[in-house]
Design a protein around this motif. Structure first.
Motif, mmCIF file in Angstrom:
data_model
loop_
_atom_site.group_PDB
_atom_site.id
_atom_site.type_symbol
_atom_site.label_atom_id
_atom_site.label_comp_id
_atom_site.label_asym_id
_atom_site.label_seq_id
_atom_site.Cartn_x
_atom_site.Cartn_y
_atom_site.Cartn_z
ATOM 1 N N ALA A 110 0.818 -1.222 0.000
ATOM 2 C CA ALA A 110 0.000 0.000 0.000
ATOM 3 C C ALA A 110 0.849 1.269 0.000
ATOM 4 O O ALA A 110 0.344 2.342 -0.318
ATOM 5 C CB ALA A 110 -0.931 -0.004 1.207
ATOM 6 N N MET A 111 2.135 1.148 0.358
ATOM 7 C CA MET A 111 3.021 2.319 0.373
ATOM 8 C C MET A 111 3.352 2.826 -1.025
ATOM 9 O O MET A 111 3.916 3.910 -1.172
ATOM 10 C CB MET A 111 4.322 1.971 1.099
ATOM 11 N N THR A 112 3.014 2.072 -2.050
ATOM 12 C CA THR A 112 3.351 2.462 -3.423
ATOM 13 C C THR A 112 2.857 3.861 -3.757
ATOM 14 O O THR A 112 3.581 4.661 -4.362
ATOM 15 C CB THR A 112 2.754 1.444 -4.419
ATOM 16 N N LEU A 168 8.784 1.051 -2.944
ATOM 17 C CA LEU A 168 9.560 2.194 -3.442
ATOM 18 C C LEU A 168 9.847 2.037 -4.933
ATOM 19 O O LEU A 168 9.706 2.991 -5.711
ATOM 20 C CB LEU A 168 10.860 2.306 -2.657
ATOM 21 N N LEU A 169 10.225 0.831 -5.347
ATOM 22 C CA LEU A 169 10.491 0.587 -6.769
ATOM 23 C C LEU A 169 9.213 0.700 -7.592
ATOM 24 O O LEU A 169 9.235 1.218 -8.718
ATOM 25 C CB LEU A 169 11.124 -0.786 -6.946
ATOM 26 N N TYR A 170 8.104 0.233 -7.050
ATOM 27 C CA TYR A 170 6.822 0.434 -7.733
ATOM 28 C C TYR A 170 6.554 1.927 -7.930
ATOM 29 O O TYR A 170 6.082 2.358 -8.992
ATOM 30 C CB TYR A 170 5.674 -0.161 -6.911
ATOM 31 N N GLY A 171 6.822 2.719 -6.875
ATOM 32 C CA GLY A 171 6.611 4.163 -6.968
ATOM 33 C C GLY A 171 7.479 4.790 -8.037
ATOM 34 O O GLY A 171 7.034 5.674 -8.790
ATOM 35 N N LEU A 172 8.743 4.338 -8.133
ATOM 36 C CA LEU A 172 9.625 4.820 -9.196
ATOM 37 C C LEU A 172 9.104 4.370 -10.555
ATOM 38 O O LEU A 172 9.088 5.144 -11.524
ATOM 39 C CB LEU A 172 11.040 4.288 -8.967
ATOM 40 N N GLY A 173 8.638 3.122 -10.637
ATOM 41 C CA GLY A 173 8.116 2.604 -11.893
ATOM 42 C C GLY A 173 6.903 3.377 -12.386
ATOM 43 O O GLY A 173 6.766 3.635 -13.580
ATOM 44 N N THR A 253 -6.132 -0.028 -3.787
ATOM 45 C CA THR A 253 -5.010 -0.089 -2.841
ATOM 46 C C THR A 253 -5.490 -0.373 -1.424
ATOM 47 O O THR A 253 -4.810 -1.058 -0.651
ATOM 48 C CB THR A 253 -4.242 1.249 -2.856
ATOM 49 N N TYR A 254 -6.661 0.154 -1.062
ATOM 50 C CA TYR A 254 -7.163 -0.004 0.298
ATOM 51 C C TYR A 254 -7.683 -1.420 0.567
ATOM 52 O O TYR A 254 -7.775 -1.835 1.721
ATOM 53 C CB TYR A 254 -8.289 0.998 0.573
ATOM 54 N N LEU A 255 -8.041 -2.141 -0.485
ATOM 55 C CA LEU A 255 -8.638 -3.460 -0.319
ATOM 56 C C LEU A 255 -7.596 -4.575 -0.244
ATOM 57 O O LEU A 255 -7.834 -5.598 0.402
ATOM 58 C CB LEU A 255 -9.597 -3.744 -1.481
ATOM 59 N N VAL A 256 -6.456 -4.384 -0.907
ATOM 60 C CA VAL A 256 -5.456 -5.459 -0.998
ATOM 61 C C VAL A 256 -4.970 -5.930 0.373
ATOM 62 O O VAL A 256 -4.953 -7.141 0.641
ATOM 63 C CB VAL A 256 -4.285 -5.029 -1.891
ATOM 64 N N GLY A 285 -4.436 4.877 6.129
ATOM 65 C CA GLY A 285 -4.959 6.213 6.424
ATOM 66 C C GLY A 285 -4.151 7.296 5.741
ATOM 67 O O GLY A 285 -4.701 8.262 5.199
ATOM 68 N N SER A 286 -2.832 7.135 5.733
ATOM 69 C CA SER A 286 -1.982 8.135 5.081
ATOM 70 C C SER A 286 -2.196 8.131 3.572
ATOM 71 O O SER A 286 -2.189 9.190 2.925
ATOM 72 C CB SER A 286 -0.510 7.869 5.406
ATOM 73 N N VAL A 287 -2.406 6.950 3.001
ATOM 74 C CA VAL A 287 -2.690 6.876 1.562
ATOM 75 C C VAL A 287 -4.010 7.571 1.251
ATOM 76 O O VAL A 287 -4.125 8.329 0.278
ATOM 77 C CB VAL A 287 -2.728 5.403 1.104
ATOM 78 N N ALA A 288 -5.015 7.330 2.084
ATOM 79 C CA ALA A 288 -6.317 7.966 1.870
ATOM 80 C C ALA A 288 -6.217 9.492 1.941
ATOM 81 O O ALA A 288 -6.786 10.203 1.103
ATOM 82 C CB ALA A 288 -7.317 7.456 2.914
#
Length: 293
Positions: A110-112, A168-173, A253-256, A285-288
């Motif tokens: 979920a941090m992606t 982190l790599l997903y975020g870069l991708g 993202t919230y469901l996974v 919560g931070s993602v939301a």
């Protein structure tokens, strides 16, 4: 007369979208369960190779149909994106699945969204804003809570760090895809990057291929991981993006994590600890908050 069909269509779309989001969240939640079951027999490299290859094969017809849009110069970016956005994160999550409950990887995944915003700010000059900056700090606090926790008396810090690095790599991708693959058919692009990732990972998979016979259950989980959780899930996700937009589609993202923890508890008997709940609440919560408009 024109009003009735419109209302019916709206009702149909409103009913279909949450159902498909839920199904996609369940499928991606299952991926962590499948990794947890299959990786002891396969090892991370061989398992991920099977996953990449099968996912690429599912999407190959879309790549073949759009092959004219993929000249040689495109592949200079497709190969590294495949490595960053698929091969290495998949291996990291598989490695983590050997050492921690399935829910740990699902929560880290979920941090992606937060990492994508951070990388866009640090390297691509996008504004982050105070709300999103605070959300990042809260999300990272959740990772710290998770990394310092113990499950059944065992430390899971290394697995959490591996999962966070994968996110982190997903975020870069995500940022690389946005800047170098805009205008390409999404399903074809996914097939191309998965295929590149499979080719790049092949030497490691061959040198680390298991010598002991692989149980049928492990093979079944590996095949489901590649066909359903990678190939078909990508198709479903891109269809959702086309219909409801990336912002609404990203709510999966919230469901996974919830499905990942639920399936691990039901099928593997893995505990859901208080630290996992606190970390999940902080991260999701931070993602939301970061996504709120």
């Amino acid at each position: 007369m024109s009003g009735a069909p419109l209302a019916a269509g709206t009702v149909e779309r409103d009913w279909r979208t949450p159902l498909e989001l839920t199904v996609l969240g369940a499928i991606w939640g299952c991926s962590f369960l499948f990794m947890r079951v299959a990786v002891p027999a396969f090892g991370p490299y061989a398992l991920v190779e099977v996953r990449l290859l099968l996912g690429a094969l599912v999407l190959l017809p879309f790549l073949w149909q759009a092959r004219a849009q993929f000249p040689a110069r495109r592949w200079l970016w497709l190969a590294p994106i495949g490595l960053i956005n698929s091969a290495i994160p998949f291996v990291l999550f598989a490695w983590a699945a050997q050492r921690a409950p399935a829910a740990i990887g699902a929560i880290c995944n979920a941090m992606t969204v937060l990492f994508a915003a951070l990388i866009a700010f640090l390297f691509f000059g996008e504004k982050i804003g105070m709300r999103r900056a605070i959300a990042l700090l809260v999300g990272f606090a959740g990772v710290v809570v998770l990394a310092t926790a113990k499950v059944s008396g065992l430390s899971i810090g290394a697995a959490v760090m591996a999962g966070a690095l994968a996110a982190l790599l997903y975020g870069l991708g995500v940022n690389l895809v946005k800047r170098h693959m805009t205008g390409l058919p999404p399903a074809a692009s996914a097939g191309a990057t998965l295929g590149c990732a499979a080719i790049l990972l092949l030497p490691m998979a061959l040198t680390h291929w298991p010598t002991a016979p692989i149980p049928m259950l492990s093979w079944a989980c590996a095949i489901a991981l590649g066909v359903v959780c990678t190939g078909l899930a990508f198709l479903m996700f891109y269809r959702l993006i086309a219909r409801i937009g990336p912002a609404r589609a990203s709510t999966v993202t919230y469901l996974v994590p919830m499905f990942g923890a639920l399936f691990a508890w039901v099928f593997l008997g893995e505990p859901v600890t208080g630290a996992m709940v606190v970390a999940g609440v902080l991260i999701l919560g931070s993602v939301a908050v970061s996504q709120k408009r």
